[in-house]
Write a protein that holds these residues in place. Structure first.
Motif, PDB file in Angstrom:
ATOM      1  N   UNK A  83       3.980  29.907 -10.944  1.00 51.67           N
ATOM      2  CA  UNK A  83       2.931  30.760 -10.375  1.00 51.67           C
ATOM      3  C   UNK A  83       2.487  30.235  -9.008  1.00 51.67           C
ATOM      4  N   UNK A  84       1.721  31.051  -8.252  1.00 53.67           N
ATOM      5  CA  UNK A  84       1.184  30.565  -6.978  1.00 53.67           C
ATOM      6  C   UNK A  84       0.397  29.272  -7.217  1.00 53.67           C
ATOM      7  N   UNK A  85       0.396  28.400  -6.204  1.00 55.47           N
ATOM      8  CA  UNK A  85      -0.210  27.084  -6.374  1.00 55.47           C
ATOM      9  C   UNK A  85      -1.186  26.759  -5.240  1.00 55.47           C
ATOM     10  N   UNK A  86      -2.193  25.959  -5.595  1.00 51.57           N
ATOM     11  CA  UNK A  86      -3.137  25.430  -4.613  1.00 51.57           C
ATOM     12  C   UNK A  86      -2.677  24.032  -4.228  1.00 51.57           C
ATOM     13  N   UNK A  87      -2.561  23.784  -2.927  1.00 50.86           N
ATOM     14  CA  UNK A  87      -2.189  22.471  -2.418  1.00 50.86           C
ATOM     15  C   UNK A  87      -3.464  21.791  -1.965  1.00 50.86           C
ATOM     16  N   UNK A  88      -3.683  20.582  -2.491  1.00 46.69           N
ATOM     17  CA  UNK A  88      -4.895  19.835  -2.166  1.00 46.69           C
ATOM     18  C   UNK A  88      -4.532  18.621  -1.326  1.00 46.69           C
ATOM     19  N   UNK A  89      -5.050  18.569  -0.117  1.00 49.16           N
ATOM     20  CA  UNK A  89      -4.894  17.402   0.751  1.00 49.16           C
ATOM     21  C   UNK A  89      -6.186  16.604   0.623  1.00 49.16           C
ATOM     22  N   UNK A 114      -3.991   3.321  -1.885  1.00 47.14           N
ATOM     23  CA  UNK A 114      -3.838   4.176  -0.712  1.00 47.14           C
ATOM     24  C   UNK A 114      -4.362   3.459   0.531  1.00 47.14           C
ATOM     25  N   UNK A 115      -3.566   3.434   1.549  1.00 41.37           N
ATOM     26  CA  UNK A 115      -3.924   2.814   2.823  1.00 41.37           C
ATOM     27  C   UNK A 115      -5.137   3.528   3.418  1.00 41.37           C
ATOM     28  N   UNK A 116      -5.962   2.797   4.143  1.00 40.15           N
ATOM     29  CA  UNK A 116      -7.069   3.409   4.866  1.00 40.15           C
ATOM     30  C   UNK A 116      -6.494   4.470   5.795  1.00 40.15           C
ATOM     31  N   UNK A 117      -6.999   5.668   5.696  1.00 36.12           N
ATOM     32  CA  UNK A 117      -6.470   6.777   6.481  1.00 36.12           C
ATOM     33  C   UNK A 117      -5.297   7.477   5.809  1.00 36.12           C
ATOM     34  N   UNK A 118      -4.888   6.965   4.632  1.00 37.98           N
ATOM     35  CA  UNK A 118      -3.794   7.586   3.890  1.00 37.98           C
ATOM     36  C   UNK A 118      -4.243   8.883   3.244  1.00 37.98           C
ATOM     37  N   UNK A 119      -3.304   9.526   2.568  1.00 38.15           N
ATOM     38  CA  UNK A 119      -3.614  10.828   1.987  1.00 38.15           C
ATOM     39  C   UNK A 119      -2.946  11.002   0.623  1.00 38.15           C
ATOM     40  N   UNK A 120      -3.703  11.607  -0.274  1.00 39.54           N
ATOM     41  CA  UNK A 120      -3.207  11.984  -1.595  1.00 39.54           C
ATOM     42  C   UNK A 120      -3.007  13.497  -1.557  1.00 39.54           C
ATOM     43  N   UNK A 121      -1.781  13.957  -1.813  1.00 40.01           N
ATOM     44  CA  UNK A 121      -1.481  15.390  -1.782  1.00 40.01           C
ATOM     45  C   UNK A 121      -1.004  15.798  -3.167  1.00 40.01           C
ATOM     46  N   UNK A 122      -1.663  16.790  -3.723  1.00 39.72           N
ATOM     47  CA  UNK A 122      -1.282  17.279  -5.045  1.00 39.72           C
ATOM     48  C   UNK A 122      -1.324  18.798  -5.034  1.00 39.72           C
ATOM     49  N   UNK A 154       0.848  -1.194   0.000  1.00 43.20           N
ATOM     50  CA  UNK A 154       0.000   0.000   0.000  1.00 43.20           C
ATOM     51  C   UNK A 154       0.882   1.241   0.000  1.00 43.20           C
ATOM     52  N   UNK A 155       0.255   2.384  -0.109  1.00 42.19           N
ATOM     53  CA  UNK A 155       0.950   3.672   0.045  1.00 42.19           C
ATOM     54  C   UNK A 155       0.323   4.398   1.221  1.00 42.19           C
ATOM     55  N   UNK A 156       1.159   4.881   2.124  1.00 44.28           N
ATOM     56  CA  UNK A 156       0.660   5.707   3.226  1.00 44.28           C
ATOM     57  C   UNK A 156       0.278   7.094   2.693  1.00 44.28           C
ATOM     58  N   UNK A 157       1.155   7.610   1.823  1.00 49.36           N
ATOM     59  CA  UNK A 157       0.945   8.925   1.208  1.00 49.36           C
ATOM     60  C   UNK A 157       1.312   8.836  -0.265  1.00 49.36           C
ATOM     61  N   UNK A 158       0.564   9.561  -1.071  1.00 48.97           N
ATOM     62  CA  UNK A 158       0.924   9.735  -2.474  1.00 48.97           C
ATOM     63  C   UNK A 158       1.016  11.233  -2.707  1.00 48.97           C
ATOM     64  N   UNK A 159       2.179  11.665  -3.139  1.00 46.22           N
ATOM     65  CA  UNK A 159       2.452  13.069  -3.425  1.00 46.22           C
ATOM     66  C   UNK A 159       2.481  13.207  -4.941  1.00 46.22           C
ATOM     67  N   UNK A 160       1.781  14.196  -5.467  1.00 46.80           N
ATOM     68  CA  UNK A 160       1.680  14.310  -6.921  1.00 46.80           C
ATOM     69  C   UNK A 160       2.054  15.691  -7.436  1.00 46.80           C
ATOM     70  N   UNK A 161       2.883  15.680  -8.465  1.00 49.85           N
ATOM     71  CA  UNK A 161       3.222  16.900  -9.193  1.00 49.85           C
ATOM     72  C   UNK A 161       2.592  16.880 -10.582  1.00 49.85           C
ATOM     73  N   UNK A 162       1.612  15.998 -10.788  1.00 53.20           N
ATOM     74  CA  UNK A 162       1.004  15.855 -12.118  1.00 53.20           C
ATOM     75  C   UNK A 162       0.112  17.036 -12.469  1.00 53.20           C
TER      76      UNK A 162
END
Length: 185
Positions: free
Chosen positions: A176-182, A140-148, A111-119
């Protein structure tokens, strides 16, 4: 203009490179600031590019944490292979994030605890974005997080189809300024 440069890759590969320059150190820190590094076993990064988020992850990670980088751009893949050649517990894959399930199985990662994305989801074909997010949910593990991060909020409603809980932060100290999505279930 060197073909390793971000602007060159953006001009000639706009679907796989969503910016004309690497993310700032400020954005890198904000992307990983909520990761529980002490207890994390597996972190996957989609589209690491030149490795600015990767460097921040490596600086903070528990030494036993396994980091999996999935890079679609051949030039950046080669750059990452050289840059992180002597780093332990890092796997660098030349491929597409839509096959994350296959890659993790191949390396016996459950599994993945966290997935970080620059896509750049705004420029990805819709069916590819669907596959990536669907397969992200499957690993993604239960309770995990996808951050992009994204440069606009246009894809947030689409992402809510997969992740009903999305917290949005803005990093102004990026060009440019960016929005971080958790994103969480």
């Amino acid at each position: 203009m060197k073909k390793e440069s971000f602007i060159y890759q953006y001009l000639f590969n706009p679907r796989s490179v969503g910016a004309v320059r690497p993310s700032s150190k400020f954005l890198s820190k904000r992307m990983v600031e909520e990761i529980n590094f002490k207890d994390t076993k597996y972190i996957v990064e989609y589209g690491p590019g030149t490795g600015v988020f990767t460097e921040e992850i490596l600086e903070r990670r528990n030494k036993n944490t396994i980091i999996v980088l999935i890079e679609y751009n051949q030039v950046f893949y080669q750059l990452l292979k050289g840059k992180f050649a002597n780093v332990s517990n890092i796997i660098i894959i030349f491929g597409s994030a839509e096959y994350v399930q296959h890659y993790l199985m191949e390396y016996n990662i459950p599994y993945a605890d966290y997935i970080i994305s620059g896509l750049p989801f705004a420029s990805l074909p819709h069916y590819v974005a669907n596959e990536i997010l669907s397969n992200t949910l499957s690993v993604l593990k239960t309770g995990g997080e996808f951050v992009t991060f994204q440069y606009t909020k246009v894809k947030i409603p689409f992402m809510r189809n997969y992740f009903p809980k999305i917290t949005v932060k803005k990093e102004y100290r990026n060009i440019p300024p960016a929005y971080i999505l958790h994103c969480k279930l």
